[in-house]
Design a protein around this motif. Structure first.
Motif: not given
Length: 366
Positions: A146-152, A170-174, A239-245
Motif C-alpha cells: 500500500g501507500g499514501t499520496a498527499t498534496f494539501m 478541468g481544475g481543482g486539486p485532483m 490512500q490519496i488526499g488532494m486539497s486546496f482547503d
C-alpha cells in the motif's frame, strides 16, 4: 542525432520553466512560440531569444515536428487536435484533457493518423523518482502492499497572478496536482484497477491574495478537497488526499509500503529530493540518488525523451497511454464521490521504461 523542430503554443506562467529547461537538450530545436496574446509571445521571445510567431505559422511549418501545448487545461485537447490535424506530434501540459471522454477522443485521433501524443508530468523521470523505482524493482521492498499520496495547501490564489482556471472545470486539486502523484505511482507500482473516493467544495468562491488582482473574488466550480483509495493491479492499495482547503499538514508526499520495508518518495512535483528507505526491523536511511535529472527543474524532459524516441523509433515515456490512464483515474474519484460506488478503470497502460542515462548525450536514451 538530428535535431527536431519544436513549436510552442501557450506563453503563460509555466512556459518560462519549459523554455529554460529546453536549453539542456541539444535535440530540441525551438522554431517558434505563439499565443493568442501576441504581446505575451513577444515578451517570452525576447526573454529567451526565440522567434515569436502566429499559431497558424507554427502549424504550417514543415520543420516543426512536435507542438508543445502549454495552454490552459480547457484548451489542451482543442489545441492538440489542431496540431494533429496539421500532421504534428503533440505534447501537452497536464492534464491531457479536462475529462476522460475528450482525452480518449484525442488518443483515438492520434492513433488513426499514426502520430504521437505525450503529456506532462515528466517529473517521474527525475533522478529521485527513478531511484525509488530502482529500489522497488530490485525487490528490496518485497511485495508492494500500500501507500499514501498527499498534496494539501490553502489554494493557488495565494501566488498565481491569474488563478481562475484552478477553480473551473478541468481544475481543482485532483486534476491540477493529481497528475504528479498518480503518474509517479503508476511509474512505481503499475496501472490502477479501481478507485473509491469522496469530494467536497467547502467554499463557493475564493479571494485572490496575489498581485495584481489582490482582493478579487472568483467562483469555485469544482471539488477542492478530494480523498480516496486506489487499488492497483499488482494488489497494492494506496490512500490519496488532494486539497486546496488545508492550512498545513505533516504528511510526506508519497510513502510506499511493502512486506519487507517502507519507501519515502520525495515531492513528485519536482525531479529531485531525498529518497529514504526502511528495511523491516531497521530505521529510515537516506538513499543516494545516482540517476540523472535530480539537480534542477527539467520541465521538458518528457519532450526531449519524445524527440529521441521519434528519431530512434522507440516508445516515449511520458506517453498518451499513460496520460489517458491517469486522466481516467482522476475522473474516477469524482465519479465515485457522485455515485457512492467503486469505479473500475477501463484503460490499460504499462509502466514506462526506466530512465537511467542522460539525454544530453545524443547517443543515449534510445
Amino acid at each position: 542525432m538530428e535535431r527536431l523542430g519544436i513549436g510552442i503554443i501557450g506563453c503563460g506562467n509555466i512556459s518560462s520553466a519549459y523554455l529554460k529547461a529546453m536549453a539542456s537538450f541539444p535535440i530540441l530545436d525551438i522554431r517558434g512560440i505563439a499565443d493568442l496574446n501576441r504581446g505575451l509571445a513577444d515578451q517570452r521571445a525576447a526573454e529567451f531569444n526565440v522567434p515569436a510567431r502566429e499559431i497558424s505559422e507554427l502549424l504550417a511549418d514543415p520543420a516543426i515536428e512536435i507542438i508543445v501545448n502549454l495552454t490552459v487545461p480547457k484548451a489542451h485537447v482543442a489545441v492538440a487536435m489542431q496540431a494533429l490535424e496539421a500532421g504534428k506530434h503533440t505534447y501537452s501540459e497536464k492534464p491531457l484533457g479536462i475529462d476522460f471522454a475528450e482525452g480518449k477522443k484525442l488518443a483515438d485521433f492520434a492513433a488513426a493518423r499514426n502520430l504521437r501524443i505525450g503529456a506532462a508530468p515528466d517529473t517521474f523521470l527525475g533522478g529521485s523518482h527513478q531511484t525509488a523505482r530502482e529500489i522497488i524493482d530490485s525487490g528490496a521492498l518485497g511485495q508492494p502492499v500500500g501507500g499514501t499520496a498527499t498534496f494539501m495547501c490553502p489554494g493557488h490564489e495565494r501566488w498565481h497572478p491569474n488563478p481562475d482556471f484552478y477553480y473551473e472545470i478541468g481544475g481543482g486539486p485532483m486534476l491540477d496536482m493529481g497528475p504528479y502523484y498518480i503518474t509517479d505511482l503508476v511509474n512505481l507500482l503499475g496501472p490502477v484497477a479501481q478507485v473509491a473516493g469522496f469530494a467536497v467544495a467547502p467554499r463557493k468562491e475564493r479571494v485572490i491574495t496575489s498581485e495584481p488582482r489582490n482582493g478579487e473574488r472568483i467562483p469555485v466550480h469544482v471539488p477542492t478537497h478530494v480523498a480516496g483509495v486506489m487499488a492497483f493491479r499488482n494488489g497494492a492499495v494506496v490512500q490519496i488526499g488532494m486539497s486546496f482547503d488545508v492550512a498545513g499538514h505533516k504528511h510526506v508526499p508519497l510513502e510506499i509500503y511493502g512486506t519487507e520495508g517502507t519507501l519515502i518518495v520525495p515531492d513528485p512535483n519536482h525531479f529531485g529530493g531525498q529518497v529514504e528507505f526502511l528495511r523491516k526491523g531497521g530505521a529510515f536511511e537516506p538513499r543516494e540518488t545516482t540517476e540523472p535529472y535530480a539537480d534542477g527543474n527539467y520541465r521538458s524532459l518528457g519532450v526531449a525523451d519524445m524527440a529521441h524516441a521519434i528519431r530512434s523509433n522507440r516508445p516515449h515515456r511520458a506517453n498518451g497511454s499513460l496520460a489517458l490512464h491517469v486522466l481516467e483515474v482522476m475522473e474516477a474519484f469524482h465519479k465515485a464521490a457522485e455515485t457512492g460506488t467503486t469505479v473500475h478503470i477501463t484503460t490499460e497502460t504499462e509502466r514506462p521504461a526506466p530512465l537511467s542515462e542522460s539525454l544530453i548525450d545524443d547517443r543515449i536514451g534510445r
